[in-house]
Design a protein around this motif. Structure first.
Motif, PDB file in Angstrom:
ATOM      1  N   PRO A   1      15.390  54.050 -40.603  1.00 50.66           N
ATOM      2  CA  PRO A   1      15.291  53.614 -39.207  1.00 50.66           C
ATOM      3  C   PRO A   1      14.894  52.152 -39.076  1.00 50.66           C
ATOM      4  CG  PRO A   1      13.618  55.270 -39.705  1.00 50.66           C
ATOM      5  CD  PRO A   1      14.491  55.176 -40.901  1.00 50.66           C
ATOM      6  N   ILE A   2      14.066  51.652 -39.999  1.00 52.38           N
ATOM      7  CA  ILE A   2      13.731  50.227 -39.942  1.00 52.38           C
ATOM      8  C   ILE A   2      14.998  49.405 -40.158  1.00 52.38           C
ATOM      9  CG2 ILE A   2      12.414  48.354 -41.020  1.00 52.38           C
ATOM     10  CD1 ILE A   2      10.205  50.256 -41.586  1.00 52.38           C
ATOM     11  N   THR A   3      15.837  49.851 -41.101  1.00 52.15           N
ATOM     12  CA  THR A   3      17.082  49.131 -41.364  1.00 52.15           C
ATOM     13  C   THR A   3      17.986  49.121 -40.139  1.00 52.15           C
ATOM     14  OG1 THR A   3      16.974  49.760 -43.693  1.00 52.15           O
ATOM     15  CG2 THR A   3      19.108  49.034 -42.853  1.00 52.15           C
ATOM     16  N   ILE A   4      18.151  50.281 -39.539  1.00 50.43           N
ATOM     17  CA  ILE A   4      19.031  50.354 -38.364  1.00 50.43           C
ATOM     18  C   ILE A   4      18.488  49.466 -37.250  1.00 50.43           C
ATOM     19  CG2 ILE A   4      19.950  51.862 -36.559  1.00 50.43           C
ATOM     20  CD1 ILE A   4      19.810  54.183 -38.534  1.00 50.43           C
ATOM     21  N   GLY A   5      17.221  49.646 -36.918  1.00 54.36           N
ATOM     22  CA  GLY A   5      16.643  48.918 -35.799  1.00 54.36           C
ATOM     23  C   GLY A   5      16.533  47.425 -36.077  1.00 54.36           C
ATOM     24  N   LEU A   6      15.988  47.097 -37.253  1.00 51.83           N
ATOM     25  CA  LEU A   6      15.736  45.694 -37.553  1.00 51.83           C
ATOM     26  C   LEU A   6      17.027  44.905 -37.757  1.00 51.83           C
ATOM     27  CD1 LEU A   6      13.346  43.828 -37.829  1.00 51.83           C
ATOM     28  CD2 LEU A   6      13.209  44.379 -40.257  1.00 51.83           C
ATOM     29  N   SER A   7      18.068  45.548 -38.321  1.00 51.07           N
ATOM     30  CA  SER A   7      19.326  44.814 -38.485  1.00 51.07           C
ATOM     31  C   SER A   7      19.889  44.446 -37.120  1.00 51.07           C
ATOM     32  CB  SER A   7      20.338  45.613 -39.309  1.00 51.07           C
ATOM     33  OG  SER A   7      20.697  46.805 -38.644  1.00 51.07           O
TER      34      SER A   7
ATOM     35  N   HIS B   1      24.984  45.929 -39.167  1.00 48.20           N
ATOM     36  CA  HIS B   1      24.372  46.814 -38.176  1.00 48.20           C
ATOM     37  C   HIS B   1      25.340  47.925 -37.767  1.00 48.20           C
ATOM     38  CE1 HIS B   1      21.766  48.217 -35.081  1.00 48.20           C
ATOM     39  NE2 HIS B   1      22.630  47.941 -34.124  1.00 48.20           N
ATOM     40  N   LEU B   2      26.582  47.536 -37.536  1.00 46.84           N
ATOM     41  CA  LEU B   2      27.606  48.534 -37.189  1.00 46.84           C
ATOM     42  C   LEU B   2      27.722  49.572 -38.308  1.00 46.84           C
ATOM     43  CD1 LEU B   2      29.765  49.063 -34.980  1.00 46.84           C
ATOM     44  CD2 LEU B   2      31.400  47.903 -36.470  1.00 46.84           C
TER      45      LEU B   2
ATOM     46  N   SER C   1      27.019  54.986 -40.407  1.00 43.31           N
ATOM     47  CA  SER C   1      26.370  55.832 -41.398  1.00 43.31           C
ATOM     48  C   SER C   1      25.554  56.920 -40.697  1.00 43.31           C
ATOM     49  CB  SER C   1      25.480  54.951 -42.274  1.00 43.31           C
ATOM     50  OG  SER C   1      24.761  55.732 -43.161  1.00 43.31           O
ATOM     51  N   ALA C   2      24.769  56.501 -39.700  1.00 45.90           N
ATOM     52  CA  ALA C   2      23.953  57.470 -38.962  1.00 45.90           C
ATOM     53  C   ALA C   2      24.850  58.527 -38.320  1.00 45.90           C
ATOM     54  CB  ALA C   2      23.126  56.761 -37.893  1.00 45.90           C
TER      55      ALA C   2
ATOM     56  N   TYR D   1      15.769  52.250 -33.190  1.00 45.46           N
ATOM     57  CA  TYR D   1      15.508  50.990 -32.491  1.00 45.46           C
ATOM     58  C   TYR D   1      14.026  50.878 -32.164  1.00 45.46           C
ATOM     59  CZ  TYR D   1      20.500  50.053 -31.929  1.00 45.46           C
ATOM     60  OH  TYR D   1      21.818  49.786 -32.176  1.00 45.46           O
ATOM     61  N   LEU D   2      13.450  52.000 -31.747  1.00 40.36           N
ATOM     62  CA  LEU D   2      12.013  52.010 -31.459  1.00 40.36           C
ATOM     63  C   LEU D   2      11.231  51.626 -32.718  1.00 40.36           C
ATOM     64  CD1 LEU D   2      10.236  54.854 -29.472  1.00 40.36           C
ATOM     65  CD2 LEU D   2       9.116  53.660 -31.318  1.00 40.36           C
ATOM     66  N   THR D   3      11.625  52.205 -33.841  1.00 40.78           N
ATOM     67  CA  THR D   3      10.920  51.945 -35.100  1.00 40.78           C
ATOM     68  C   THR D   3      11.046  50.480 -35.515  1.00 40.78           C
ATOM     69  OG1 THR D   3      11.539  54.190 -35.726  1.00 40.78           O
ATOM     70  CG2 THR D   3      10.642  52.791 -37.459  1.00 40.78           C
ATOM     71  N   GLY D   4      12.276  49.965 -35.463  1.00 37.25           N
ATOM     72  CA  GLY D   4      12.503  48.563 -35.846  1.00 37.25           C
ATOM     73  C   GLY D   4      11.728  47.620 -34.938  1.00 37.25           C
ATOM     74  N   ALA D   5      11.761  47.907 -33.638  1.00 42.14           N
ATOM     75  CA  ALA D   5      11.077  47.034 -32.680  1.00 42.14           C
ATOM     76  C   ALA D   5       9.564  47.126 -32.851  1.00 42.14           C
ATOM     77  CB  ALA D   5      11.488  47.406 -31.257  1.00 42.14           C
ATOM     78  N   ALA D   6       9.055  48.322 -33.134  1.00 44.33           N
ATOM     79  CA  ALA D   6       7.616  48.476 -33.336  1.00 44.33           C
ATOM     80  C   ALA D   6       7.167  47.658 -34.547  1.00 44.33           C
ATOM     81  CB  ALA D   6       7.268  49.952 -33.542  1.00 44.33           C
TER      82      ALA D   6
END
Lengths: 339, 484
Positions: free
Chosen positions: B23-29, B133-134, B139-140, B191-196
């Motif tokens: 989730p960090i990868t998805i959100g942060l990317s 990111h896409l 993948s998800a 996204y929540l995880t990456g933003a946090a």
């Protein structure tokens, strides 16, 4: 052509992609202590494959996924049967992948030396074990009537399989040296060229023996042709690199590996995992396959997306086509300090 | 230990671990891609600095995500071969497509992005991280489609001749109703995880002593935009989670009854926030209950009937016969482990809510150019990155454990799925080796992450000359802009 045959071919193509591409980055990893005598030289080597090794490794993941989808029984028998070698490969790929990314993240000799070990171990182990695994698939392993692998770990370490592992290791070493000679400049380039020719000769000898053994035990007309052409390509590549033609040299090992793998699959067909037990049930393209419906969907997806992948992966190699020499390597690994 | 237990522990450990990084990868990317786009559009060096700073942290995180992902693909075949045989015709397709569509995209363009700063025009370079990111989103999608099929198998027929599930409707598998709500739920939580993560890191940098005004302003931007992303995606997570609860009540009523530990059918049914005492239905010592909430969560009506575990057990036994896994599960009878489902469900929701509240507080505390100095808000910001990570893990443990004893709901139990030919010794070796290696890697990763977080963004002067060439590369001796 039957869809099961189409997928047998496609899976062969995925493994060809994997071995021709990751083959050279395994080679570069294995050559790290040999060609990289100074820290900057080691960094030159690592940076030749830095942008591409991960994309190369995806060929393995797709080969695995495609086998799961197209030949579920093959995937199940192979992965549960070759348990310990695959576990070792996993451990190797984990530390190796991290090593590339983490090695330069700390300016500390001990730290870098440890990650170098991870790269070396992580490149040798899969290079050897993929050869061992494929040789065992060709040779046949004990598979019982429920399609379960019934041999142990040591069953996999027979002379034929060990020769197969030696062959892949030597071929990848030669392939990696060819790649380094093509992608670097300065003393390291000359050394790589020499090494490519030398290791290449030994690799050629072992390859001829292994492929000959395979041809005699399980070969077909098709595999004989592929093996013969592979040998020609390999020797042609060696001759080319001996004359300073690095591009042709690399093409030689590339084509030799591609045709060698193609030949192995031709020798295997229509089996995918033959059994050595008379009471056992060997796996073939038909009894291991998914349904026609699933294969059809997968074919459509593969036909659309594989060319696209080839285009953008090819483009990456074009973007990073420049040779790298010691003076291209910035002083500090990345702009970092110790803390 | 029995091979089944070992295989389950390994799956749990490797999957929860892998999903700390995903989730960090998805959100942060997505966030880094947005920074770089802002840089390309405004040429304000602040955005380039943030791109580089968080980009580096992203790469430290991605590296582990990638290598632990390989284990995920291999272990279906290694530890769960009977599962693979049974479901391969359906489940294998999304996995293979994930590799072809997502993994190639992610790893190829990641390589281009890492090394391409001086090789690609700025716009193309920014497009590369968007492609990554896409790739994470593709993948998800495919892996969640595969998981949703295990939660609610559709688009297949059981073939008694081959003894396996065979796909007959690919569209139904791809657009499974469980999938249609799970995908947004998971991606929004990513996204929540990456933003946090961004808020926590940037808040620390913003409030640290000696930060220049310029740096403060830059990190403030990251804190405030990040906090908004946490809040907005948090709303979305709650909304999709609510729909998911209703769909789950319909397709896996036992899971939702187990989420509350509701033993007997009630209408209306209340939702307990907290229970002390045993959860086996015999006696509860103390509980805080919100009347009618469970009815609303499960059915959408405050007076709706929620069927209890005891009634469901009878229903399941009628539908599926006596539990084929009963001999293995001490709970038996199609009942998952109630304390586990009860608490993980609450922790998932609770930690998600706390994360959103924390982001709200941080947004308030930084209003109108304020730089908060209080301990409370600092510790809240430091805790923020960990809250969604824990919530994600509890969410997965809940949904996977709540499905037990099934591996594929209604079709195959977990006990039937394990590899019959792999010995406990081999599996134990694998469990120990992977767990030890993962533990070591966690230490290395966290230390590296902290080092680079402490370093902060590099000054703009060090970054700007990197401007990509517009013409052909004529200076052959120029050092690489980036090298390992």
């Amino acid at each position: 052509m039957e869809l099961t045959t189409v997928w047998f071919v496609l899976i062969a193509v995925l493994w060809i992609g994997y071995f021709t591409l990751e083959g050279f980055d395994f080679g570069v990893g294995m050559l790290l202590p040999i060609l990289g005598t100074t820290e900057k030289e080691r960094r030159v080597l690592i940076n030749t494959i830095g942008p591409v090794w991960d994309g190369n490794e995806v060929w393995l993941l797709v080969a695995g996924g495609a086998t799961f989808a197209a030949f579920p029984e093959w995937y199940a028998t192979l992965f549960s049967g070759f348990y310990l070698p695959l576990l070792l490969i996993l451990l190797a790929l984990i530390v190796r992948g991290l090593a590339f990314e983490y090695r330069a993240k700390r300016d500390d000799d001990k730290w870098r030396a440890n990650w170098d070990l991870a790269i070396i171990f992580g490149s040798y182990v899969p290079a050897i074990l993929w050869g061992v695994a494929f040789a065992n698939i060709l040779r046949g392993v004990p598979i019982d009537a429920d399609m379960e692998y019934a041999g142990g770990f040591f069953n996999l370490l027979n002379p034929y399989a060990l020769l197969g592992g030696t062959m892949t290791t030597l071929l990848f070493l030669a392939h990696g040296a060819m790649f380094v000679s093509l992608k670097t400049d300065g003393p390291i380039r000359r050394e790589a060229r020499m090494l490519a020719a030398r290791i290449g000769l030994v690799a050629a000898a072992v390859t001829v023996v292994f492929l000959g053994w395979t041809q005699i035990s399980t070969g077909s007309v098709g595999s004989a042709v592929a093996f013969a052409l592979a040998a020609v390509a390999l020797l042609g590549g060696l001759a080319a690199v001996g004359n300073g033609r690095e591009g042709w040299g690399f093409l030689g090992t590339f084509v030799a590996i591609a045709l060698g793998v193609a030949g192995l699959f031709l020798a295997l067909f229509p089996d995918v995992m033959p059994t050595t037990l008379s009471s056992g049930l060997g796996l073939t393209t038909t009894n291991a396959a998914a349904t026609h419906y699933t294969l059809r969907i997968m074919t459509v997806v593969a036909v659309i997306f594989t060319p696209l992948v080839l285009v953008y992966q090819g483009w990456t190699y074009w973007v990073f086509r420049k040779r790298i020499a010691v003076h291209h390597i910035p002083d500090l690994p990345t702009p970092v300090g110790n803390r | 230990m029995d091979p089944l237990d070992i295989a389950r522990w390994q799956f749990a450990i490797t999957t929860v671990y892998h999903f700390l990084f995903v989730p960090i990868t998805i959100g942060l990317s997505g966030i880094v891609a947005s920074y770089e786009t802002a840089w390309v559009r405004t040429r304000n060096p602040r955005w380039l600095r943030l791109t580089k700073f968080f980009g580096k942290l992203l790469l430290i995180n991605v590296a582990i995500g990638i290598v632990t992902g390989i284990v995920q693909e291999f272990q279906f075949g290694m530890n769960w071969s009977d599962y693979s045989r049974f479901v391969g015709d359906v489940f294998g397709a999304p996995l293979a497509i994930e590799g072809l569509l997502a993994f190639f995209l992610e790893s190829t363009f990641l390589g281009l992005w890492i090394f391409g700063w001086d090789r690609l025009p700025a716009k193309v370079h920014a497009a590369c991280i968007w492609a990554v990111h896409l790739g994470t989103l593709f993948s998800a999608y495919f892996i969640l489609a595969a998981n949703s099929w295990m939660q609610h198998p559709v688009g297949f027929a059981f073939n008694p001749e081959t003894g396996r599930a065979e796909m007959n409707d690919f569209g139904a598998v791809m657009f499974n109703k469980v999938q249609l709500v799970t995908f947004p739920h998971v991606v929004l939580s990513a996204y929540l995880t990456g933003a946090a993560f961004v808020v926590g890191v940037a808040f620390w940098q913003m409030t640290r002593r000696g930060a220049s005004d310029e740096d403060r302003g830059m990190y403030r931007k990251a804190v405030r935009t990040g906090a908004v992303v946490v809040l907005v995606s948090g709303l979305g997570v709650a909304f999709t989670g609510d729909i998911q609860g209703k769909i789950m009540t319909e397709v896996q009523p036992m899971k939702m009854a187990a989420a509350e530990g509701l033993y007997d059918t009630e209408s209306p049914a209340g939702f307990s926030i907290f229970t002390l005492g045993s959860l086996d239905g015999s006696h509860e010592k103390f509980a805080i209950k919100i009347p009618r909430l469970l009815s609303f969560l499960g059915t959408g009506s405050p007076s709706g009937e929620v069927v209890g575990i005891n009634q469901l057990r009878e229903q399941y036994q009628q539908t599926y016969g006596s539990d084929p896994g009963a001999a293995y599960y001490s709970a038996g009878d199609y009942t998952p482990t109630i304390p586990l489902t009860y608490w993980t469900f609450r922790l998932m929701i609770g930690l998600g809510l706390v994360a959103a509240a924390a982001a709200g507080w941080i947004l308030w505390a930084t209003r109108r150019q304020r730089t908060p100095t209080g301990r409370g808000v600092l510790w809240t910001a430091m805790a923020l990155p960990f809250l969604p990570l824990l919530a994600n893990s509890f969410g997965w443990i809940f949904t996977e454990m709540g499905r037990q004893p099934w591996a594929v709901f209604g079709l195959m139990t977990t006990a039937q799925a394990v590899s019959p030919g792999v010995s406990a010794l081999e599996m134990g070796l694998s469990l120990v080796a992977l767990t030890l290696l993962y533990a070591v890697l966690a230490v290395i990763e966290v230390r590296l992450m902290l080092t680079y977080i402490r370093k902060g963004a590099e000054p703009a002067v060090d970054l700007l000359p990197l401007g990509p060439p517009d013409g052909d590369d004529d200076d052959v001796d120029r050092p690489l802009a980036f090298a390992y």
